[in-house]
Design a protein around this motif. Sequence first.
Motif: not given
Length: 298
Positions: A228, A166, A168, A226, A61, A142
């Motif tokens: 942000y 990130p 998801r 994905v 990622e 992360q």
Amino acid sequence: MNTCTKWSLTRVSNAGLAHDLVEYSQVEAGVGKKMKIGVMYCAPGQQTEKEMYANRDGSPEWEAFLHFLGDRVPLHGFPGYTGSLDTSHHCFNGTHTVHTEVHGTELAFHVSTLLPFTEGDPQQVERKKHIGNDNLVVVFQQDPATPVNLESFRSQQNHAFFIVTPARPSVSAPSSPQIPARAPDAPDAPESEPLVAEGGSAPPATDGASAAPALALPAASTPGPVEYRVAIAYCSGCGPHSPQLPSPPCFAPEARDLFFEKLISVARATWEAPIFAYKIQRMRDERLSRIARQYAKL
């Protein structure tokens, strides 16, 4: 009576003068066409600057995010802007960097995992001498379950933090990147400036103490493969600038231009901090003197 006998005017017909004067006017408020920005990888379970500097590499990622930011280019012989990274054959600052150009603004990223790692150096000075001198630092978080401790960043040059997580479908809403009290093992560290949050809210004080602001990210929107999520913290003297973060503050890959519009506005906002007033004036004086020497007969 005209008493001005010391100075005289000189007509300059060189077309380059207009270009140089425009560049001179852009020194103030960080509106120049070249910017350097630090980028750090915060692995799962990490909170502090020191832990992030110790990362030799990152996750898939993280690599995807670097690709989102720009092109990975070899430093040796690179003709573009590198933010003072070495481009000679010695490769003192690593072999590659990340670079991009957005709407006429050239951005050089000081990427923590691409800068040289020094065995036996817990401070990673070779990395910190670049990222520690960037006004804006992007932290790629992360794992949102662990709050980022922004108080652990001790550089007085770092004046804004762009925290990116990130998102998801399998990732739940993140906890706040909190700013806890200064660690007791750093009594000699310089006084940190208070932080102002954008993209979140500050909690009330508890137990009679003055609580530092926390960046409370809202729950994720329904994401695609994905996107942000972003939260921003500013030091005192600079603060939120337009455009405002969207609600929720999420950027899909196709919204890259909007992401960079906000990133660049934050980088420019940092130059409003009082600590940079002298630096800006010095840069303006030096550039004006260069223009005078180049175009006028002194």
